[in-house]
Design an enzyme around this catalytic site. Structure first.
Site, mmCIF file in Angstrom:
data_model
loop_
_atom_site.group_PDB
_atom_site.id
_atom_site.type_symbol
_atom_site.label_atom_id
_atom_site.label_comp_id
_atom_site.label_asym_id
_atom_site.label_seq_id
_atom_site.Cartn_x
_atom_site.Cartn_y
_atom_site.Cartn_z
ATOM 1 N N ASP A 59 0.868 -1.098 0.043
ATOM 2 C CA ASP A 59 0.103 -0.186 0.111
ATOM 3 C C ASP A 59 0.874 1.446 -0.009
ATOM 4 O OD1 ASP A 59 -1.607 2.121 0.425
ATOM 5 O OD2 ASP A 59 -2.772 1.262 1.918
ATOM 6 N N ASN A 90 3.021 5.118 -11.150
ATOM 7 C CA ASN A 90 1.634 5.263 -11.687
ATOM 8 C C ASN A 90 0.540 5.314 -10.593
ATOM 9 O OD1 ASN A 90 -0.729 4.483 -13.802
ATOM 10 N ND2 ASN A 90 -0.461 2.813 -12.418
ATOM 11 N N TYR A 155 -7.614 16.870 -6.663
ATOM 12 C CA TYR A 155 -7.010 15.902 -7.354
ATOM 13 C C TYR A 155 -5.841 16.663 -8.374
ATOM 14 C CZ TYR A 155 -6.593 12.426 -11.188
ATOM 15 O OH TYR A 155 -5.955 11.666 -12.051
ATOM 16 N N LYS A 159 -1.766 16.475 -8.872
ATOM 17 C CA LYS A 159 -1.305 16.118 -10.347
ATOM 18 C C LYS A 159 -0.201 17.252 -11.073
ATOM 19 C CE LYS A 159 -3.077 11.958 -10.948
ATOM 20 N NZ LYS A 159 -2.071 10.821 -10.835
#
Length: 254
Positions: A59, A90, A155, A159
């Site tokens: 995890d 990723n 989010y 990023k």
């Protein structure tokens, strides 16, 4: 007999875009150590791709995850898994909240998995690359880091942080011959997006509407992203570092 192959670590490498990346890399002659939380998914992928795919259950929200992955790499069969040449960051989670709905716990979880895990994995592999004479790090970002959209600010921030970290890391690690780049996909037909489309009143029309916003007139596929990642990992990109490569059909250019 399986020959020794250069090795790439792919985090979140057993499903969605990560699985496609693992598959393409193995097809192109690499050995892959894929990480994921689902043991069944990892075992199934290893059965499909054969001996050049190894799996470690971890995890990445755990601050010790990077150490676990490095230990797993060092324990791989040296007759199959050669020197480490690449890391693909990723793993991540989608975070859909309006600004008025943000919750400190959910934000911390998103940043831990999307940003902190990327930084810690990068930190962990640098000594391995440095000792071997260099390597390539590719992180998966999103068009939403630069293209505004309501309901994804947390989010998008995570990023954007990946983009900024990678640009700075590319400069810092260049003297060690370690390249650092980012792939920034557009809307990609992952199981998550396909599930969203299937929930629309007319899934076909919904997909056509989304594709109509893209100059190349289709949604991104997982294989589109995987091919871009494989290029940046490869020696064909040995003079490429510090870039954010849009894989979005021209969406951000437009």
């Amino acid at each position: 007999m399986t020959a020794v192959a250069p090795t790439v670590i792919v985090t979140g490498g057993t499903s969605g875009i990560g699985r496609a990346i693992s598959e393409v890399l193995v097809e192109r002659g690499y050995a892959v150590l894929a990480t994921g939380r689902g043991v069944a998914q990892g075992e199934e992928l290893a059965a499909v791709l054969g001996p050049r795919l190894a799996f470690v259950s971890v995890d990445h929200a755990d601050p010790k995850a990077a150490d676990i992955v490095v230990a797993a790499y060092k324990a791989l069969d040296p007759a199959v898994f050669g020197r480490l040449v690449g890391l693909v960051n990723n793993v991540g989670r989608r975070h859909n909240d309006l600004i008025g709905e943000h919750d400190a716990t959910r934000l911390a979880e998103t940043l831990a998995l999307n940003v902190t895990a990327t930084i810690l994995m990068t930190q962990a592999v640098v000594p391995l690359f440095d000792a071997a004479g260099g390597g390539s790090i590719v992180s998966v970002s999103s068009r939403l880091a630069v293209a505004g959209m309501a309901g994804v600010s947390g989010y998008a921030a995570s990023k954007g942080a990946i983009n900024s970290f990678s640009t700075a890391a590319a400069i810092e690690l260049a003297p060690k011959n370690i390249r650092v780049n980012v792939v920034s996909p557009g809307m990609t037909k992952t199981p998550l997006i396909e599930a969203w489309l299937s929930d629309q009143p007319d899934p076909v029309v919904a997909e056509q509407e989304q594709a109509g916003r893209v100059p190349l007139a289709r949604l991104c596929s997982e294989q589109d992203v995987a091919a871009a990642v494989a290029y940046l990992i490869s020696d064909g990109a040995q003079y490429v570092t510090g870039i954010v490569l849009p894989v979005d059909g021209g969406y951000t250019a437009a």
